[in-house]
Design a protein around this motif. Structure first.
Motif, PDB file in Angstrom:
ATOM      1  N   THR A  93      -4.536  -0.833  -8.738  1.00  8.15           N
ATOM      2  CA  THR A  93      -3.323  -0.647  -7.944  1.00  8.15           C
ATOM      3  C   THR A  93      -3.706  -0.477  -6.482  1.00  8.15           C
ATOM      4  O   THR A  93      -4.822  -0.044  -6.162  1.00  8.15           O
ATOM      5  CB  THR A  93      -2.484   0.547  -8.435  1.00  8.15           C
ATOM      6  N   GLY A  94      -2.800  -0.865  -5.588  1.00  5.59           N
ATOM      7  CA  GLY A  94      -3.080  -0.791  -4.156  1.00  5.59           C
ATOM      8  C   GLY A  94      -4.064  -1.835  -3.677  1.00  5.59           C
ATOM      9  O   GLY A  94      -4.620  -1.722  -2.583  1.00  5.59           O
ATOM     10  N   ARG A 118       0.825  -1.206   0.000  1.00  8.98           N
ATOM     11  CA  ARG A 118       0.000   0.000   0.000  1.00  8.98           C
ATOM     12  C   ARG A 118       0.860   1.257   0.000  1.00  8.98           C
ATOM     13  O   ARG A 118       0.562   2.231  -0.700  1.00  8.98           O
ATOM     14  CB  ARG A 118      -0.961  -0.023   1.194  1.00  8.98           C
ATOM     15  N   ASN A 149       0.396  -4.298  -6.532  1.00  9.16           N
ATOM     16  CA  ASN A 149      -0.715  -5.071  -5.970  1.00  9.16           C
ATOM     17  C   ASN A 149      -0.212  -6.286  -5.202  1.00  9.16           C
ATOM     18  O   ASN A 149       0.944  -6.689  -5.315  1.00  9.16           O
ATOM     19  CB  ASN A 149      -1.651  -5.537  -7.100  1.00  9.16           C
ATOM     20  N   SER A 199       2.515   1.550  -3.458  1.00  6.29           N
ATOM     21  CA  SER A 199       1.548   1.894  -4.514  1.00  6.29           C
ATOM     22  C   SER A 199       1.319   3.395  -4.585  1.00  6.29           C
ATOM     23  O   SER A 199       1.133   3.964  -5.676  1.00  6.29           O
ATOM     24  CB  SER A 199       0.225   1.157  -4.301  1.00  6.29           C
ATOM     25  N   LYS A 200       1.341   4.074  -3.433  1.00  2.33           N
ATOM     26  CA  LYS A 200       1.193   5.529  -3.409  1.00  2.33           C
ATOM     27  C   LYS A 200       2.426   6.207  -4.018  1.00  2.33           C
ATOM     28  O   LYS A 200       2.311   7.200  -4.741  1.00  2.33           O
ATOM     29  CB  LYS A 200       1.004   6.012  -1.972  1.00  2.33           C
TER      30      LYS A 200
END
Length: 258
Positions: free
Chosen positions: A246-247, A170, A184, A173-174
């Protein structure tokens, strides 16, 4: 495969850690057969030498022995991939270690540290050194587990590591999103392979029950996955078919977590 699918990974470069294992190898074959170039990374060189025979075009295959928890080894497999093909489009951080079966009060500290080193530090290092080299629009996939979203007694190190990977994903991903690099989690349930069998044999011995049968009863679809079924999900998440994802934590557990 239709013609379009056959060319889906043409000229794309993918690094796969845990590449000699059943999920890593099955995923690599799918990417390879879709035109991709694959760097297979594993600590077990003997097993890597065996699986390479499944790839017919050696110009599109690179096999490298590495300890994924070692910074220099990680930098080496990234740099060798770049040296051979000049780029990276996808990273599948799939290497893992299950540890042992014991309650937290008896869990060996050295085993806990090894699980965290391979599962968490290994993915951290892979992302740290591969992300700067991944092309804009590329992607990173990290293997967590059903144990990343739930828990059971006796597997404290594995559970902790697999939960940690979701936090790692997470955060990255940012950071990666401005370059349109997707990140992911793939979270498999029990898989019919050697890795899972060893876990179940230990758990069966410790509990005095048939853990394989028990797990099949917990899985909504009533059975373990095949490595190819998990590879199908990995392939999807590394392909352009998942271009707006994504994420995310993508379950491939036959409904076990529901």
């Amino acid at each position: 495969m239709d013609v379009k699918t056959e060319q889906e990974f043409k000229n794309k470069v993918c690094i796969i850690t845990g590449g000699a294992g059943s999920i890593g190898c099955a995923t690599a074959l799918k990417v390879f057969n879709a035109g991709g170039k694959v760097a297979l990374i594993d600590h077990n060189l003997e097993q890597l030498e065996k699986v390479k025979n499944e790839f017919y075009d050696r110009d599109r295959l690179l096999i490298l022995q590495a300890d994924v928890s070692n910074s220099q080894d990680t930098q080496n497999y990234v740099s060798q991939t770049i040296a051979k093909w000049g780029k990276i489009n996808a990273l599948f951080s799939n290497a893992g270690f299950s540890g042992t079966s014991a309650p937290v009060t008896d869990y060996p500290e050295d085993v806990f540290d090894k699980v965290m080193a391979i599962n968490v530090r290994g993915s951290f290092l892979a992302c740290k050194y591969a992300l700067p080299k991944i092309n804009n629009g590329g992607n990173i996939l990290i293997t967590s587990s059903i144990m990343g979203v739930t828990a059971r007694p006796g597997s404290i190190a594995y559970i902790t590591s697999k939960h940690a990977l979701i936090g790692l994903m997470r955060g990255i991903s940012k950071e990666a999103a401005p370059r349109n690099v997707r990140v992911n989690i793939l979270a498999p349930g029990p898989v019919d392979n050697t890795f899972q069998l060893e876990i179940e044999e230990r758990a069966s011995k410790a509990s005095g029950t048939n853990v394989t049968e028990m797990l099949n009863n917990w899985i909504a679809l009533g059975r373990h996955a095949t490595p190819e079924e998990i590879a199908n999900m990995a392939y999807f998440l590394m392909s352009d078919k998942s271009s707006f994802s994504t994420g995310g934590v993508f379950m491939a557990d036959g409904g076990m977590h529901v």
